[in-house]
Enzyme design. Structure first.
Site, PDB file in Angstrom:
ATOM      1  N   HIS A 114       0.830  -1.198   0.000  1.00 47.77           N
ATOM      2  CA  HIS A 114       0.000   0.000   0.000  1.00 47.77           C
ATOM      3  C   HIS A 114       0.863   1.246   0.000  1.00 47.77           C
ATOM      4  O   HIS A 114       2.047   1.191   0.313  1.00 47.77           O
ATOM      5  CB  HIS A 114      -0.884   0.018   1.247  1.00 47.77           C
ATOM      6  N   THR A 115       0.226   2.365  -0.340  1.00 45.51           N
ATOM      7  CA  THR A 115       0.919   3.641  -0.220  1.00 45.51           C
ATOM      8  C   THR A 115       1.310   3.847   1.237  1.00 45.51           C
ATOM      9  O   THR A 115       0.454   3.833   2.113  1.00 45.51           O
ATOM     10  CB  THR A 115      -0.002   4.789  -0.647  1.00 45.51           C
ATOM     11  N   SER A 116       2.602   4.001   1.487  1.00 43.61           N
ATOM     12  CA  SER A 116       3.009   4.226   2.870  1.00 43.61           C
ATOM     13  C   SER A 116       3.703   5.570   3.023  1.00 43.61           C
ATOM     14  O   SER A 116       4.057   5.970   4.118  1.00 43.61           O
ATOM     15  CB  SER A 116       3.939   3.107   3.328  1.00 43.61           C
TER      16      SER A 116
ATOM     17  N   ASN B  37      -4.930   1.904   2.630  1.00 47.74           N
ATOM     18  CA  ASN B  37      -4.367   2.410   1.375  1.00 47.74           C
ATOM     19  C   ASN B  37      -4.829   3.844   1.163  1.00 47.74           C
ATOM     20  O   ASN B  37      -5.581   4.142   0.233  1.00 47.74           O
ATOM     21  CB  ASN B  37      -4.827   1.512   0.221  1.00 47.74           C
TER      22      ASN B  37
END
Lengths: 255, 252
Positions: free
Chosen positions: B26-28, B130
């Site tokens: 996921h976008t972190s 996310n």
């Protein structure tokens, strides 16, 4: 009706011996029974107008719309079974939204009309499907080419580009009247009056159900955006049309 | 995207990418980012300010991007954080707007409704682990003159206030705004106040730029200004003598 198709009209997959597809022709008949819809391409935009017949006096004014917005620069007027037409309008909206998502720009009206024609045509190819009993007029502005265009998509799945088009009950008379006028030299505002007049002349008040006039346009004045013609202007055009018809009748009486 | 026929718009939900081993990533962290956005209510409505920089980490990568955008006739969105996520959000909002326009019944989503919609979108995405990595300000003014100003962050936290600031603005601009803000600020005063704050942010926030835009929403509608430069004054003592005369480590 039992013998008219002689068995060749049971499915859109069957040709008749003289090369017709009866199901498609019946679908076209469904359009012919509908209130007239007109589209004209003027010098500064495209105008759509619909004679929306009212099935009951108890209907809420403005309901059962027959002109629909599709995208910023495109709109449709429909004739025929309105539930079938709605399906085509929704498909149009999806096509346009999909195009914007994928390409980041507005879908050209020519491409939209072509996609709709493909969609409608698909329903004439399968035994399990029934053709659409509706025709749509597509008015749009091509942002890339800076051109305004008018298309008609028919139940057979063909699509034509027009300067002026009419579908529905009064189409023949409407076309005859339209051919007398030079819409290409007119502004949408001028054309609006003439179109109003044609629809009012075609409408037989004794025989036909009362109607609401719906008009929309994509024109220079609206910044090439699709929008409904402001109600005040529709009213103005209608008043002019009625007066003009009356004075025409007076002239006839004098002769 | 052939999915929003009858049920309303539903743009692709930006699914997490699947890695080779079956795990999901996921976008972190954000990659290309915008810094602070400021918003204040004033006499005639509400005003937003942001600079036009999109940074790539500490690199000043894109110096001419718009972070203040109109939605429909009466709402403005200002975004800090991941710029691509902001673009995605704007596309989603455009979809909703076009859906409303197609209905052609005269209805338009109010600023408060857009704020609430964004809240659900942001919170829903954070629940999928996310998130859309943005801190948004939503500003708008209804035809009757009631102004709206609210903020939503990337985990769906939301609140309204008369003065709001995202990112570094929360530390550097809010104290100034708290001191100087009045509900009856004239348009010129509001603009000057926001410019003062943007100037301070440019002095102190290393991800800020002196090229800014100001947008306003009033009963008449929304206007987003062209980008322009704010004046700076570098001869101030604290800039020319950063260590204030002391020969020790220190800051301004």
């Amino acid at each position: 009706m039992s013998s008219t198709g002689a068995g060749y009209d049971l499915s859109a997959t069957t040709f008749s011996p003289d090369g017709k597809i009866f199901q498609v022709e019946y679908a076209t008949k469904a359009v012919e029974n509908s209130g007239t819809a007109m589209g004209v391409r003027c010098k500064d935009g495209v105008l759509l107008a619909v004679e929306k017949l009212l099935i009951s006096k108890m209907l809420v004014a403005g309901s059962n719309r027959r002109v629909h917005g599709v995208s910023k620069h495109v709109g449709m007027a429909v004739a025929g079974l309105s539930a079938d037409a709605r399906q085509i309008v929704y498909r149009g909206r999806d096509e346009v939204a999909g195009y914007i998502e994928n390409y980041g720009s507005q879908m050209p009206p020519s491409m939209l009309a072509d996609r709709l024609a493909q969609y409608v045509h698909y329903f004439t190819l399968h035994g399990s499907l029934r053709p659409f009993g509706a025709s749509v007029l597509v008015a749009g502005y091509d942002v890339e080419l800076k051109k305004h265009e008018l298309y008609v998509v028919e139940p057979s799945g063909v699509m034509y580009r027009y300067f002026g088009a009419a579908v529905g009950k009064g189409r023949q008379a409407a076309k005859t009247e339209m051919e007398k006028l030079k819409f290409d030299d007119m502004t949408c505002k001028e054309a609006m009056k003439q179109v109003c007049k044609i629809l009012h002349v075609l409408h037989d008040e004794a025989k036909d159900k009362p109607f609401e006039l719906e008009m929309s346009w994509v024109c220079e004045e609206s910044g090439w955006k699709y929008q409904a013609v402001p109600q005040a202007q529709v009213k103005e055009a209608e008043e002019w049309a009625k007066e003009s018809i009356e004075s025409d009748e007076m002239d006839d009486d004098e002769d | 995207m052939l999915c929003h026929s009858a049920a309303g718009p539903a743009r692709g939900a930006g699914h997490a990418t699947a890695a080779m081993d079956g795990t999901r990533q996921h976008t972190s962290q954000p990659i290309v980012t915008g810094t602070s956005v400021l918003g204040i209510k004033y006499k005639d409505g509400v005003m937003l300010a942001a600079d036009t920089l999109a940074s790539y980490g500490s690199l000043a990568r894109y110096k001419n991007v718009e972070r203040l955008k109109p939605v429909g006739e009466c709402t403005l969105i200002g975004a800090s954080g991941e710029y691509s996520d902001f673009q995605h959000i704007m596309e989603t909002l455009e979809d909703y707007h076009q859906y409303d326009v197609n209905m052609d019944d005269g209805f338009e989503r109010s600023p408060a409704e857009i704020y609430n919609l964004l809240r659900t979108i942001m919170y829903n995405r954070r629940n999928k682990f996310n998130p859309l990595w943005n801190y948004l300000l939503i500003a708008g003014c209804k035809k009757d003159g009631t102004a709206f100003l609210g903020s939503v962050d990337h985990i769906g936290t939301c609140y309204e206030d008369n003065i709001l600031a995202t990112g570094f603005g929360g530390h550097l601009a809010l104290p100034i705004l708290r001191k100087k803000w009045r509900p009856d600020l004239e348009e010129g005063e509001a603009r000057a106040l926001l410019e003062d704050c943007m100037r301070v942010l440019f002095y102190r926030d290393c991800r800020a730029l002196n090229r800014i835009q100001i947008a306003k929403a009033t009963a008449e509608g929304t206007v987003v200004s062209d980008a322009y430069k704010v004046d700076t004054e570098w001869s101030l003592a604290s800039f020319s003598q950063p260590k204030a005369g002391q020969d020790t480590d220190g800051s301004w």
